[in-house]
Design an enzyme around this catalytic site. Sequence first.
Site, mmCIF file in Angstrom:
data_model
loop_
_atom_site.group_PDB
_atom_site.id
_atom_site.type_symbol
_atom_site.label_atom_id
_atom_site.label_comp_id
_atom_site.label_asym_id
_atom_site.label_seq_id
_atom_site.Cartn_x
_atom_site.Cartn_y
_atom_site.Cartn_z
ATOM 1 N N ASP A 1 0.835 -1.208 0.000
ATOM 2 C CA ASP A 1 0.000 0.000 0.000
ATOM 3 C C ASP A 1 0.869 1.257 0.000
ATOM 4 O O ASP A 1 0.513 2.270 0.579
ATOM 5 C CB ASP A 1 -0.967 0.005 1.199
ATOM 6 C CG ASP A 1 -2.027 1.104 1.107
ATOM 7 O OD1 ASP A 1 -2.234 1.653 0.012
ATOM 8 O OD2 ASP A 1 -2.639 1.421 2.151
ATOM 9 N N LYS B 1 4.498 7.236 0.654
ATOM 10 C CA LYS B 1 4.372 6.374 1.832
ATOM 11 C C LYS B 1 5.615 5.526 2.078
ATOM 12 O O LYS B 1 5.898 5.157 3.211
ATOM 13 C CB LYS B 1 3.160 5.450 1.664
ATOM 14 C CG LYS B 1 1.818 6.117 1.931
ATOM 15 C CD LYS B 1 0.718 5.060 1.898
ATOM 16 C CE LYS B 1 -0.653 5.668 2.122
ATOM 17 N NZ LYS B 1 -1.716 4.633 1.991
ATOM 18 N N TRP C 1 -0.059 3.361 6.277
ATOM 19 C CA TRP C 1 -0.315 4.812 6.293
ATOM 20 C C TRP C 1 0.964 5.590 6.046
ATOM 21 O O TRP C 1 0.985 6.813 6.114
ATOM 22 C CB TRP C 1 -1.017 5.254 7.578
ATOM 23 C CG TRP C 1 -2.430 4.762 7.587
ATOM 24 C CD1 TRP C 1 -3.308 4.780 6.533
ATOM 25 C CD2 TRP C 1 -3.115 4.127 8.669
ATOM 26 N NE1 TRP C 1 -4.500 4.200 6.906
ATOM 27 C CE2 TRP C 1 -4.409 3.807 8.207
ATOM 28 C CE3 TRP C 1 -2.770 3.824 9.970
ATOM 29 C CZ2 TRP C 1 -5.355 3.175 9.015
ATOM 30 C CZ3 TRP C 1 -3.703 3.201 10.781
ATOM 31 C CH2 TRP C 1 -4.985 2.879 10.297
HETATM 32 CA CA CA Z 1 -4.415 2.541 -0.218
#
Ligand code: CA
Length: 726
Positions: A339, A366, A425
Amino acid sequence: MRQIGHASLSGARSTVAGIPLKSLAGALLLSLAATSALAVDMPANVDSQRLIAADKEPGNWMSTGRTYDEQRYSPLKAITDQNVGQLGLAWSYKLDLDRGVEATPIVVDGVMYTTGPFSVVYALDARDGKLIWKYDPQSDRNRAGEACCDAVNRGVAVWKGKVYVGVLDGRLEAIDAKTGQRAWSVDTRADDKRSYTITGAPRVVNGKVVIGNGGAEFGVRGYVTAYDAETGKEAWRFYTVPGDPKLPPEGKGMEIAAKTWHGDAFVEQGGGGTAWDSFAFDPDLNLLYIGVGNGSLWDPKWRSQAKGDNLFLSSIVAVNADTGEYVWHYQTTPGDAWDYTATQHMILAELPINGKPRKVLMQAPKNGFFYVIDRATGELLSAKGIVPQSWTKGMDMKTGRPIFDDENAAYWKDGKRKLVTPAFWGAHDWQPMSYNPNTGLVYIPAHIMSAYYEHIPEAPKRNPFKSMYQLGLRTGMMPENVDGLLEMAKGWSGKLIAWDPVKQERVWEVPYVTIFNGGTLSTAGNLVFEGSADGRVIAYAADTGNKLWEQPAASGVMAAPITYSVDGEQYVTFMAGWGGAFSTFAGALSLRAGVQPFSQVLTYKIGGTAKLREPAPRPDTPKPPALSTDTAAIEAGAKLYDGYCSQCHGIHAVSGGVLPDLRKLTAEKHQMFLGILFGGRVPDGMPSFANAFTPEQVDQIHQYLIKRSHDLQNEGEAWKQFNAKR
Ligand code: CA
């Protein structure tokens, strides 16, 4: 038309509103006064010329990053490191819903345009916060559960008398800036069977409104669309990941990208690559830069047979702003598996690189690197980690590719669960950073966080409730119980990092209790402003990081502040309002910050004396009903809760306070439980789950929540220890 409130713009408004009188020479003032007089007839009368020359009217904040280069730096300097201590609240405006607030307000000629939860737009008098109009696009609350990260919105764009808002349910709308009435509306979704949502702020370039979307956690194919600002007619669409390999690719970009994907599982999965937040624009090169998100699914083995770079996932893509044609790309995380979106804020600047000025693009996505890229060609100039990174051993500058650390991060290769840093995150999420050309520093709201990733042996399937893929994404990723969760998250914290992008090194930093502190603003007054997750608004000296001012904000603050001036007075505005991804899904962990959601616009000036509004105290926790002895039902309920409910109400049913904490239901709510799940509480954004569950399954979820209510009495000690670390 769904206009709720309206008061016409005062005709008596100063014709030079928004212009900092002191800072302008007489001749310039005269010419701008003429522009401003026009603006009274047509509020938000912003065009290319005005936006490109934004530094000539520093009292305004006309696009989300203030200027097309998105530096979030203001030349205003009535408020400085010398007098910022006298900053006080000038006015506040209470938003309608206490949920996550992520908007950057726009200020043009004395009017502020900003948004709250569910994409509601507010036009306020920037001098005193009085409501001029409010526009509620009536976002489809039944689709709120298809948004990954709360019902947030990051603000509007303005252009020639119109205000543009991306609506959570996938619409893009234009509003008449004078009346607050809808001018046009388009459904931007390429496929209404999939969970596309919009949370990002539109940008307007060359008369076209540009907007992306979110939904990579739910199985969508990402794209960016440009619409004619006047009419809403589609001008171009750029897909960020390939479609069905059996069909011809859409343009040169998709031709390049298609070669980097394998198999066809990604077609059903959507592929991801959503551009849900950042854009930047260079008018000289006529390039629009798109920040592209993560893959769907996250696990590259299921997505693309663990092969290929999977372009343009986690990439910065430059396209021709007029046609949407591909020009160049730089991929931050080839074949992304964690992610690691590259949707984070991009800043354009001119930096001295090896003694020569270079036009660069900067991003801290990220994955934890800070990138400096030549923005004409996409050439990587430098990259350094801003926080610890366990997935990479560093950057190979010859190839421009990161060196992967498979042992520590490639969970799909050996089938072992890995604790990876940074996690989903990121080292830095959507919270905007800022660049101050005087100090030469970039101010990054950074995260230190690790989380588990694990390969799931069976191919994840869509669950029957719309196109959610949460089970497939999340199973095995979060610890099974609260103790494990607290163990995993004990090192999570936030930092404000002042970063030198030329030397690629940290100059100073300020620690915070948790992740998810606010975006930053820096000013010519040698200041950096930031709000914090633990409910403060703060000013630091831009050069040293010394804290110069702080006040309570009555809520956690995530959004980036702005500054503007009206009638010669400089103001600083923070959008306060806790919520978003962290406090919904991992509400458990955000409690360390001790904040409540309480959404309001807070505007400060030197000598301001307004009183801060505070939320009502929370009610006492009700006594839960008797615990069921059917442990199998409780266990089944836990699985269902994890797959369908945890995204909003929190993992292990610990809410961060944004949405109801389901361990604290009243007797009345327990009575109504089935009715609430099947009927929804649509105005609040709770969709109906009638198509997702049988009544028996609803009962299982209910029994699990009752179990969690009982747990609540006993797990206080673990939380006390966790929270003591602040
Ligand atoms: Ca995402």
